[in-house]
Design an enzyme around this catalytic site. Structure first.
Site, mmCIF file in Angstrom:
data_model
loop_
_atom_site.group_PDB
_atom_site.id
_atom_site.type_symbol
_atom_site.label_atom_id
_atom_site.label_comp_id
_atom_site.label_asym_id
_atom_site.label_seq_id
_atom_site.Cartn_x
_atom_site.Cartn_y
_atom_site.Cartn_z
ATOM 1 N N SER A 106 0.860 -1.190 0.000
ATOM 2 C CA SER A 106 0.000 0.000 0.000
ATOM 3 C C SER A 106 0.890 1.232 0.000
ATOM 4 C CB SER A 106 -0.880 0.031 1.253
ATOM 5 O OG SER A 106 -1.511 1.296 1.358
ATOM 6 N N TYR A 135 -1.417 -1.684 10.197
ATOM 7 C CA TYR A 135 -1.508 -1.850 8.736
ATOM 8 C C TYR A 135 -0.225 -1.379 8.060
ATOM 9 C CZ TYR A 135 -3.716 -1.406 4.065
ATOM 10 O OH TYR A 135 -4.043 -1.503 2.734
ATOM 11 N N LYS A 154 2.362 -3.493 5.868
ATOM 12 C CA LYS A 154 2.590 -3.181 4.445
ATOM 13 C C LYS A 154 4.043 -2.772 4.186
ATOM 14 C CE LYS A 154 -1.543 -4.002 2.812
ATOM 15 N NZ LYS A 154 -1.743 -5.203 1.965
HETATM 16 P P1 NAP Z 1 -11.464 -5.903 0.190
HETATM 17 O O1 NAP Z 1 -12.364 -5.396 -0.847
HETATM 18 O O2 NAP Z 1 -11.801 -5.730 1.625
HETATM 19 O O3 NAP Z 1 -11.187 -7.478 -0.099
HETATM 20 C C1 NAP Z 1 -10.341 -8.182 0.759
HETATM 21 C C2 NAP Z 1 -10.123 -9.580 0.225
HETATM 22 O O4 NAP Z 1 -9.239 -10.273 1.126
HETATM 23 C C3 NAP Z 1 -11.392 -10.394 0.152
HETATM 24 O O5 NAP Z 1 -11.361 -11.196 -1.017
HETATM 25 C C4 NAP Z 1 -11.338 -11.276 1.400
HETATM 26 O O6 NAP Z 1 -11.937 -12.544 1.223
HETATM 27 C C5 NAP Z 1 -9.840 -11.469 1.570
HETATM 28 N N1 NAP Z 1 -9.498 -11.712 2.979
HETATM 29 C C6 NAP Z 1 -9.398 -10.794 3.972
HETATM 30 N N2 NAP Z 1 -9.084 -11.399 5.127
HETATM 31 C C7 NAP Z 1 -8.982 -12.728 4.869
HETATM 32 C C8 NAP Z 1 -8.689 -13.878 5.660
HETATM 33 N N3 NAP Z 1 -8.427 -13.813 6.974
HETATM 34 N N4 NAP Z 1 -8.676 -15.087 5.064
HETATM 35 C C9 NAP Z 1 -8.942 -15.187 3.743
HETATM 36 N N5 NAP Z 1 -9.228 -14.147 2.941
HETATM 37 C C10 NAP Z 1 -9.247 -12.933 3.494
HETATM 38 O O7 NAP Z 1 -10.002 -5.270 0.030
HETATM 39 P P2 NAP Z 1 -9.325 -4.520 -1.212
HETATM 40 O O8 NAP Z 1 -9.561 -3.071 -1.077
HETATM 41 O O9 NAP Z 1 -9.663 -5.211 -2.473
HETATM 42 O O10 NAP Z 1 -7.785 -4.747 -0.847
HETATM 43 C C11 NAP Z 1 -7.037 -5.800 -1.417
HETATM 44 C C12 NAP Z 1 -5.574 -5.586 -1.053
HETATM 45 O O11 NAP Z 1 -5.154 -4.305 -1.543
HETATM 46 C C13 NAP Z 1 -5.321 -5.570 0.441
HETATM 47 O O12 NAP Z 1 -4.084 -6.184 0.733
HETATM 48 C C14 NAP Z 1 -5.255 -4.090 0.778
HETATM 49 O O13 NAP Z 1 -4.498 -3.840 1.921
HETATM 50 C C15 NAP Z 1 -4.587 -3.562 -0.471
HETATM 51 N N6 NAP Z 1 -4.815 -2.141 -0.705
HETATM 52 C C16 NAP Z 1 -6.059 -1.656 -0.959
HETATM 53 C C17 NAP Z 1 -6.229 -0.299 -1.185
HETATM 54 C C18 NAP Z 1 -7.560 0.303 -1.478
HETATM 55 O O14 NAP Z 1 -7.635 1.537 -1.610
HETATM 56 N N7 NAP Z 1 -8.622 -0.470 -1.620
HETATM 57 C C19 NAP Z 1 -5.127 0.568 -1.132
HETATM 58 C C20 NAP Z 1 -3.876 0.031 -0.872
HETATM 59 C C21 NAP Z 1 -3.727 -1.324 -0.672
HETATM 60 P P3 NAP Z 1 -13.480 -12.919 1.624
HETATM 61 O O15 NAP Z 1 -14.324 -11.719 1.381
HETATM 62 O O16 NAP Z 1 -13.783 -14.063 0.738
HETATM 63 O O17 NAP Z 1 -13.426 -13.327 3.073
#
Ligand code: NAP
Length: 267
Positions: free
Chosen positions: A161, A174, A178
Site C-alpha cells: 500500500s 496496517y 505493508k
Molecule cells: P477488500 O475489498 O476488503 O477485499 C479483501 C479480500 O481479502 C477479500 O477477497 C477477502 O476474502 C480477503 N481476505 C481478507 N481477510 C482474509 C482472511 N483472513 N482469510 C482469507 N481471505 C481474506 O479489500 P481490497 O480493497 O480489495 O484490498 C485488497 C488488497 O489491496 C489488500 O491487501 C489491501 O491492503 C490492499 N490495498 C487496498 C487499497 C484500497 O484503496 N482499496 C489501497 C492500498 C492497498 P473474503 O471476502 O472471501 O473473506
C-alpha cells in the site's frame, strides 16, 4: 474446502493470436473474491492463464469471479481458506498447488484493516493485521518457492500500500505490515533472482473497493484533495500493473515497489 472449475472455449482468431504470445501460467490470487483481487484474477484469466481464485468467506462472489474467468476464455479453480494464521496460509498454499498441479505465479493480495491510534489499538487488532497482511504472504511465498526454484521460473507480486511508504495516522498495524511486505519483497528478490524468480510489490493509493467504501465521506474527501489525478483509482488500474509484472516484459524488474496512486506520493 476445494472446488475445481474448468472449461474450454472456442476463441476468436484475434484472441488466439494475442494469447499465442503469452505462456499460460498457473496462478494463485489471494482474496480474489472482491475488490483488487477480483480485478487481478479477472485480468489474468482474460490473458488465458489458469487462476486459483482464493476466498475466505465470500463463496458466492468467488464463484462469479471463476465463472467470469471461464467465460472470458481462461480457466479457474476455487480455493477457500482463512489467512489469519500461518497454518491457514500454509493450507491455502497446499490446496492451490494441488488444484493447479503446481504454482508459477503468486499474487499476495488478501488484506484487512483494523484502524486505531497506536495508544488505543488492541493487541488483537495488531496481531490480526500483521498475521493476515504479512504472516500469510510469508507462508504462501515459502510454499510457492519450492516449485518455482525447481522450475527455475517464478513470479511473486505482493499487494502492499502507498501508506506503507508514506505513513498514515491511525494505521500503525496496517502500515507496519505493508512496509514489512515491501521488506519481504526485497529479501525474496535478492535470495531468488538467480533462479529466474522475481518478487515485486505494488503500492496502491486510494482504490475504490469495499475496504475504502467503509471510510467516512469526510475521510474520502480529504484523501481526494491529496490526489493530483483528481480521482480515486479503480481495481483495474492495479490489475493492469500486476499483469505486466508477471509477463515477459518485466523479467528484469525485481525487488521493486511500484505505486499506483494517481501521483499521490513520490518516493
Ligand atoms: P477488500 O475489498 O476488503 O477485499 C479483501 C479480500 O481479502 C477479500 O477477497 C477477502 O476474502 C480477503 N481476505 C481478507 N481477510 C482474509 C482472511 N483472513 N482469510 C482469507 N481471505 C481474506 O479489500 P481490497 O480493497 O480489495 O484490498 C485488497 C488488497 O489491496 C489488500 O491487501 C489491501 O491492503 C490492499 N490495498 C487496498 C487499497 C484500497 O484503496 N482499496 C489501497 C492500498 C492497498 P473474503 O471476502 O472471501 O473473506
Amino acid at each position: 474446502m476445494l472446488e475445481v472449475y474448468s472449461s474450454f472455449k472456442v476463441c476468436s482468431s484475434l484472441e488466439v493470436e494475442c494469447k499465442a504470445f503469452m505462456t499460460p501460467r498457473k496462478i494463485l490470487v489471494t482474496g480474489a473474491s472482491r475488490g483488487l483481487g477480483r480485478a487481478i484474477a479477472l485480468e489474468l484469466g482474460r490473458h488465458g492463464h489458469t487462476v486459483a481464485v482464493h476466498y475466505g468467506r465470500s463463496l458466492h462472489e468467488a464463484e462469479s469471479v471463476a465463472a467470469e474467468i471461464i467465460s472470458s476464455g481462461g480457466q479457474a479453480v476455487l480455493v477457500q481458506g482463512d489467512l489469519s494464521t500461518l497454518e491457514g496460509a500454509k493450507a491455502v498454499g497446499a490446496a492451490a498447488i494441488a488444484a493447479l498441479g503446481g504454482l508459477e505465479v503468486l499474487v499476495n493480495n488478501a488484506g484487512i484493516t483494523k484502524d486505531g491510534l497506536a495508544m488505543r489499538m488492541s493487541d488483537d487488532a495488531w496481531d490480526a493485521v500483521i498475521d493476515t497482511n504479512l504472516g500469510a504472504p510469508f507462508a504462501l511465498t515459502r510454499a510457492a518457492l519450492r516449485g518455482m526454484v525447481s522450475a527455475k521460473w517464478g513470479r511473486i507480486v505482493n499487494v502492499s500500500s502507498i501508506v506503507g511508504l508514506m505513513g498514515n495516522a491511525g494505521q500503525a498495524n496496517y502500515i507496519s505490515a505493508k512496509a514489512g511486505l515491501i521488506g519481504l519483497t526485497k529479501a525474496i528478490a535478492k535470495e531468488y533472482a538467480g533462479k529466474n524468480i522475481t518478487c515485486n510489490a505494488v503500492a496502491p493509493g486510494f482504490i475504490e473497493s469495499d475496504m475504502t467504501e467503509a471510510l467516512s465521506d469526510a475521510v474520502k474527501t480529504k484523501y481526494l484533495e491529496g490526489i493530483p489525478a483528481g480521482r480515486f483509482g479503480s481495481p483495474g488500474d492495479v490489475a493492469a500493473l500486476v499483469a505486466f509484472l508477471i509477463g515477459d516484459g518485466a523479467a528484469y524488474i525485481n525487488g521493486q515497489t511500484i505505486a499506483v496512486d494517481g501521483g499521490m506520493y513520490s518516493h
